[in-house]
Each structure stands twice: as structure tokens, then as C-alpha cells.
Write a protein that holds these residues in place. Structure first.
Motif, PDB file in Angstrom:
ATOM      1  N   GLY A 247      28.562  34.634  44.469  1.00  0.00           N
ATOM      2  CA  GLY A 247      28.488  36.097  44.426  1.00  0.00           C
ATOM      3  C   GLY A 247      29.583  36.720  43.597  1.00  0.00           C
ATOM      4  N   SER A 248      29.967  36.069  42.509  1.00  0.00           N
ATOM      5  CA  SER A 248      31.132  36.537  41.744  1.00  0.00           C
ATOM      6  C   SER A 248      30.890  37.857  41.026  1.00  0.00           C
ATOM      7  N   ASN A 249      29.627  38.287  40.910  1.00  0.00           N
ATOM      8  CA  ASN A 249      29.351  39.586  40.292  1.00  0.00           C
ATOM      9  C   ASN A 249      29.558  40.761  41.247  1.00  0.00           C
ATOM     10  N   GLY A 250      29.684  40.486  42.534  1.00  0.00           N
ATOM     11  CA  GLY A 250      29.882  41.549  43.513  1.00  0.00           C
ATOM     12  C   GLY A 250      31.302  42.089  43.476  1.00  0.00           C
ATOM     13  N   LEU A 251      31.532  43.127  44.266  1.00  0.00           N
ATOM     14  CA  LEU A 251      32.856  43.769  44.291  1.00  0.00           C
ATOM     15  C   LEU A 251      33.954  42.774  44.661  1.00  0.00           C
ATOM     16  N   LEU A 252      33.806  42.083  45.789  1.00  0.00           N
ATOM     17  CA  LEU A 252      34.826  41.126  46.206  1.00  0.00           C
ATOM     18  C   LEU A 252      34.936  39.979  45.211  1.00  0.00           C
ATOM     19  N   GLY A 253      33.805  39.470  44.738  1.00  0.00           N
ATOM     20  CA  GLY A 253      33.814  38.361  43.782  1.00  0.00           C
ATOM     21  C   GLY A 253      34.584  38.704  42.520  1.00  0.00           C
ATOM     22  N   GLN A 254      34.390  39.921  42.017  1.00  0.00           N
ATOM     23  CA  GLN A 254      35.110  40.322  40.806  1.00  0.00           C
ATOM     24  C   GLN A 254      36.602  40.497  41.067  1.00  0.00           C
ATOM     25  N   LYS A 255      36.945  40.969  42.253  1.00  0.00           N
ATOM     26  CA  LYS A 255      38.373  41.109  42.580  1.00  0.00           C
ATOM     27  C   LYS A 255      39.049  39.738  42.713  1.00  0.00           C
ATOM     28  N   ILE A 256      38.325  38.752  43.228  1.00  0.00           N
ATOM     29  CA  ILE A 256      38.876  37.387  43.295  1.00  0.00           C
ATOM     30  C   ILE A 256      39.099  36.852  41.878  1.00  0.00           C
ATOM     31  N   THR A 257      38.115  37.064  41.004  1.00  0.00           N
ATOM     32  CA  THR A 257      38.268  36.643  39.605  1.00  0.00           C
ATOM     33  C   THR A 257      39.504  37.284  38.985  1.00  0.00           C
ATOM     34  N   GLN A 258      39.643  38.595  39.171  1.00  0.00           N
ATOM     35  CA  GLN A 258      40.776  39.331  38.610  1.00  0.00           C
ATOM     36  C   GLN A 258      42.109  38.757  39.103  1.00  0.00           C
ATOM     37  N   ARG A 259      42.183  38.504  40.400  1.00  0.00           N
ATOM     38  CA  ARG A 259      43.434  38.020  40.989  1.00  0.00           C
ATOM     39  C   ARG A 259      43.778  36.619  40.468  1.00  0.00           C
ATOM     40  N   ILE A 260      42.791  35.749  40.371  1.00  0.00           N
ATOM     41  CA  ILE A 260      43.062  34.395  39.859  1.00  0.00           C
ATOM     42  C   ILE A 260      43.524  34.458  38.403  1.00  0.00           C
ATOM     43  N   LEU A 261      42.914  35.332  37.605  1.00  0.00           N
ATOM     44  CA  LEU A 261      43.341  35.463  36.207  1.00  0.00           C
ATOM     45  C   LEU A 261      44.769  36.009  36.119  1.00  0.00           C
ATOM     46  N   GLU A 262      45.144  36.880  37.049  1.00  0.00           N
ATOM     47  CA  GLU A 262      46.503  37.441  37.046  1.00  0.00           C
ATOM     48  C   GLU A 262      47.549  36.416  37.464  1.00  0.00           C
ATOM     49  N   THR A 263      47.217  35.608  38.457  1.00  0.00           N
ATOM     50  CA  THR A 263      48.221  34.699  39.025  1.00  0.00           C
ATOM     51  C   THR A 263      48.216  33.308  38.400  1.00  0.00           C
TER      52      THR A 263
ATOM     53  N   GLN B 298      46.964  30.787  39.521  1.00  0.00           N
ATOM     54  CA  GLN B 298      47.318  29.858  40.603  1.00  0.00           C
ATOM     55  C   GLN B 298      46.229  28.812  40.853  1.00  0.00           C
ATOM     56  N   PHE B 299      45.003  29.142  40.436  1.00  0.00           N
ATOM     57  CA  PHE B 299      43.860  28.255  40.664  1.00  0.00           C
ATOM     58  C   PHE B 299      43.015  28.175  39.402  1.00  0.00           C
ATOM     59  N   ASN B 300      42.246  27.105  39.293  1.00  0.00           N
ATOM     60  CA  ASN B 300      41.151  27.059  38.336  1.00  0.00           C
ATOM     61  C   ASN B 300      39.942  27.726  39.000  1.00  0.00           C
ATOM     62  N   LEU B 301      39.214  28.532  38.237  1.00  0.00           N
ATOM     63  CA  LEU B 301      38.103  29.281  38.809  1.00  0.00           C
ATOM     64  C   LEU B 301      36.781  28.913  38.160  1.00  0.00           C
ATOM     65  N   VAL B 302      35.786  28.678  39.005  1.00  0.00           N
ATOM     66  CA  VAL B 302      34.390  28.637  38.569  1.00  0.00           C
ATOM     67  C   VAL B 302      33.699  29.802  39.281  1.00  0.00           C
ATOM     68  N   ALA B 303      33.413  30.847  38.532  1.00  0.00           N
ATOM     69  CA  ALA B 303      32.696  31.999  39.093  1.00  0.00           C
ATOM     70  C   ALA B 303      31.203  31.721  39.001  1.00  0.00           C
ATOM     71  N   SER B 304      30.468  32.115  40.036  1.00  0.00           N
ATOM     72  CA  SER B 304      29.019  31.869  40.001  1.00  0.00           C
ATOM     73  C   SER B 304      28.271  33.024  40.646  1.00  0.00           C
ATOM     74  N   SER B 305      27.140  33.363  40.035  1.00  0.00           N
ATOM     75  CA  SER B 305      26.292  34.406  40.568  1.00  0.00           C
ATOM     76  C   SER B 305      24.916  34.219  39.942  1.00  0.00           C
ATOM     77  N   LYS B 306      23.944  34.971  40.477  1.00  0.00           N
ATOM     78  CA  LYS B 306      22.596  34.910  39.894  1.00  0.00           C
ATOM     79  C   LYS B 306      22.578  35.799  38.657  1.00  0.00           C
ATOM     80  N   GLY B 307      22.081  35.294  37.555  1.00  0.00           N
ATOM     81  CA  GLY B 307      22.020  36.095  36.335  1.00  0.00           C
ATOM     82  C   GLY B 307      23.306  36.034  35.532  1.00  0.00           C
ATOM     83  N   ARG B 308      23.416  36.963  34.590  1.00  0.00           N
ATOM     84  CA  ARG B 308      24.547  36.941  33.653  1.00  0.00           C
ATOM     85  C   ARG B 308      25.848  37.325  34.356  1.00  0.00           C
ATOM     86  N   ASN B 309      26.947  36.928  33.744  1.00  0.00           N
ATOM     87  CA  ASN B 309      28.277  37.279  34.247  1.00  0.00           C
ATOM     88  C   ASN B 309      28.556  38.748  33.967  1.00  0.00           C
ATOM     89  N   ARG B 310      28.922  39.509  34.999  1.00  0.00           N
ATOM     90  CA  ARG B 310      29.197  40.929  34.806  1.00  0.00           C
ATOM     91  C   ARG B 310      30.700  41.243  34.760  1.00  0.00           C
TER      92      ARG B 310
END
Length: 304
Positions: free
Chosen positions: A8-24, A26-38
Motif C-alpha cells: 500500500g505504498s501509494n497510500g498516505l501512510l505508505g508515502q510517509k514511510i517512503t519519505q522517512r526512509i529516503l530521509e534517514t 536507515q533501510f533499503n526500501l521496496v515500495a509496492s502498491s497496485k498500479g503505478r508508483n504515485r
């Protein structure tokens, strides 16, 4: 460095997790959702199209990227939609969790799962992690079923229960209580708001931080992860009006019964947050601080 797969990385919480990982970083991220990346930024992480309802698709993505943890944010969260479309709610909120449990068991992956205050009846809030659930709505029943599957699964798991998440991202697929209230009041529209339901609204950034703390600390068990301020929905909307200097007289306070909603809502939920604060280092902001975060984001990117 741990790899996290977020559903659910396209949702509100999913996008905030992506943002935080890119800022820190601290982790490698695989974002996943149905359809294109938003999410507007495409560098610094991987994106995988994944249909959480297709077990084979989920298995293929997990086996390709081999995450250490899965943060499961994808769900049907609209209470009335879940009431009216029960089979779909079961698929999204229960069967998808069963799929993830099976895959996590095979590959020794930690599952961090998002749950809700709606597993409670609202007769005795605020609740600690050991309080007895008694959901009033079908949505609450599906989320409780998912919790029970996880708790008896034998995998590494953490359940984060949250309340009324609000925030803003570039490409919003759904509104939330703060944006709805602000938008209506700015247009001068009178709005009916319940004054007998009490919640602890949660800033999406704070919840994203708690998700990542659960992975960082290999958390195990149930944790309450909401905002820290208890208020009625009418008080919440009133604070939104005051913060943006909008007309409070447009707010018409009503009782829950007067709305005739199909799905019943708990009256007073709220959480005791001591466990997440002590064990995870969770630091939720006040509601006014959360509104300040939104205001700053809107000023940086007015197209939101």
C-alpha cells in the motif's frame, strides 16, 4: 542494512514511510502498491507493482526482493464501504494478511501490521494493549480477525493500532478528516460534525516513524500508536478552524444517532501510549503541532 517491503505504498501512510526512509537512509526500501508508483521521487528505492489480493503475485515479489520485514499498510479502511461490501473487506483486510503470514513464515520475515481503534466498542476508552476487543462494525471485525491470525501464527510480528490518521501527500487518493474540514470551511460550507465521538488523531508522519521503530527494534507484540491528544470530532474540526482562522460558526454539532450511518462507530476510543513510548521510543506530536506540519508542507508545495 535491513530491507523493508511496504504494501500500500501509494497510500498516505505508505508515502510517509517512503519519505522517512529516503530521509534517514536507515533501510533499503521496496515500495509496492497496485498500479503505478504515485510517490514523486523515484530514485533511492525500488518500486514493485503488487496486487495484495493475488497471492502468487505477492509471493513472487517477496521472493524476488527478500525483505527482512514487511510493513502491511494496505487495507479497506472506509467503515461504511466495509459494511456494504463485506466480501471485498474480508479479502483486503483478512485474506491478504493470511497470505503474508504464510510467506513470512516460510522466509522468516517480520510482519508489522496496522490495526485500528475500531476493534473496540468505545464504552471504556482510552484503551491499553491488553483491553478486550468488541468491534461494533464489520470493518472492526475484519481488523480483529487479522490480529487474531497474526497472534497465533508463530511468525515474528508487531501490530500497531492507530486512530484517525491525517496528513497530506502530492497525489491523494483519499481525503481525511483534517483536509475535509479545512476544505469545506474554506469554501464557506456549513458542515455537520459529531460531538459525541472522541478520538486521538494521528499524524501520518508520527505513525510512519512508529512503523520504522518497530522494524529497527525487532518489536514483538501489540503497540498502541496514535496521537496523544483526546478530543471530540467537533473539537478536532474546531481546532482546524481556529488554526487556519476559518469560520467556526459553519460547524454544526450533531449526535452520532442523527447521521443514520449504516456502520456503527465506537463513541470513545483513544489509547494509552506508554508501551510504544517506553519500548519503541515513539514520540507523537500534539494535534496543533501536527497541523503545523501540514501547514508547512502546503506552503512548500501549494499544488497539494
Amino acid at each position: 542494512m535491513k530491507t523493508i517491503l511496504v504494501t500500500g505504498s501509494n497510500g498516505l501512510l505508505g508515502q510517509k514511510i517512503t519519505q522517512r526512509i529516503l530521509e534517514t537512509q536507515q533501510f533499503n526500501l521496496v515500495a509496492s502498491s497496485k498500479g503505478r508508483n504515485r510517490f514523486p521521487q523515484v530514485a533511492g528505492y525500488l518500486y514493485a507493482e503488487m496486487d495484495i489480493l493475488n497471492a502468487q503475485n505477492v509471493r513472487e515479489v517477496v521472493e524476488r526482493y527478500k525483505p527482512d520485514a514487511i510493513i502491511h499498510t494496505a487495507a479497506m479502511t472506509n467503515v461504511d464501504t466495509a459494511h456494504d461490501h463485506r466480501e471485498e473487506a474480508d479479502c483486503l483486510n483478512v485474506e491478504s494478511v493470511a497470505t503474508l503470514i504464510a510467506i513470512c513464515a516460510e522466509h522468516n520475515i517480520q510482519l508489522v501490521h496496522l490495526s485500528t481503534d475500531f476493534i473496540f466498542d468505545g464504552a471504556d476508552g482510552p484503551y491499553d494493549e491488553l483491553a478486550a476487543p468488541n468491534p461494533l462494525s464489520y470493518y472492526g471485525q475484519t481488523k480483529l480477525k487479522a490480529e487474531e491470525l497474526i497472534k497465533t501464527s508463530g511468525i515474528k510480528w508487531a501490530i500497531l493500532r492507530t486512530i484517525l490518521v491525517y496528513g497530506i501527500v502530492n497525489d491523494m487518493s483519499r481525503s481525511n478528516i483534517v483536509l475535509w474540514a479545512k476544505g469545506a470551511l474554506e469554501k464557506g460550507k456549513p458542515i455537520n460534525v459529531v460531538n459525541d465521538q472522541f478520538r486521538m488523531p494521528t499524524l501520518a508522519e508520527d505513525l510512519a516513524d512508529c512503523c520504522l521503530l518497530a522494524v529497527e527494534k525487532d518489536a514483538y507484540g501489540v503497540y498502541n500508536a496514535s496521537g496523544k491528544d483526546m478530543m471530540s470530532i467537533a473539537e478536532l474540526v474546531g481546532q482546524v478552524a481556529d488554526f487556519w482562522k476559518l469560520d467556526r460558526s459553519l460547524i454544526n454539532e450533531v449526535s452520532s444517532d442523527s447521521l443514520n450511518q449504516n456502520a456503527k462507530r465506537p463513541l470513545r476510543t483513544g489509547f494509552i501510549l506508554d508501551k510504544a513510548i517506553t519500548e519503541l521510543g515513539y514520540q507523537p506530536r500534539s494535534f496543533v503541532e501536527g497541523l503545523s506540519v501540514l501547514k508547512a508542507q502546503m506552503e512548500i508545495n501549494p499544488i497539494q
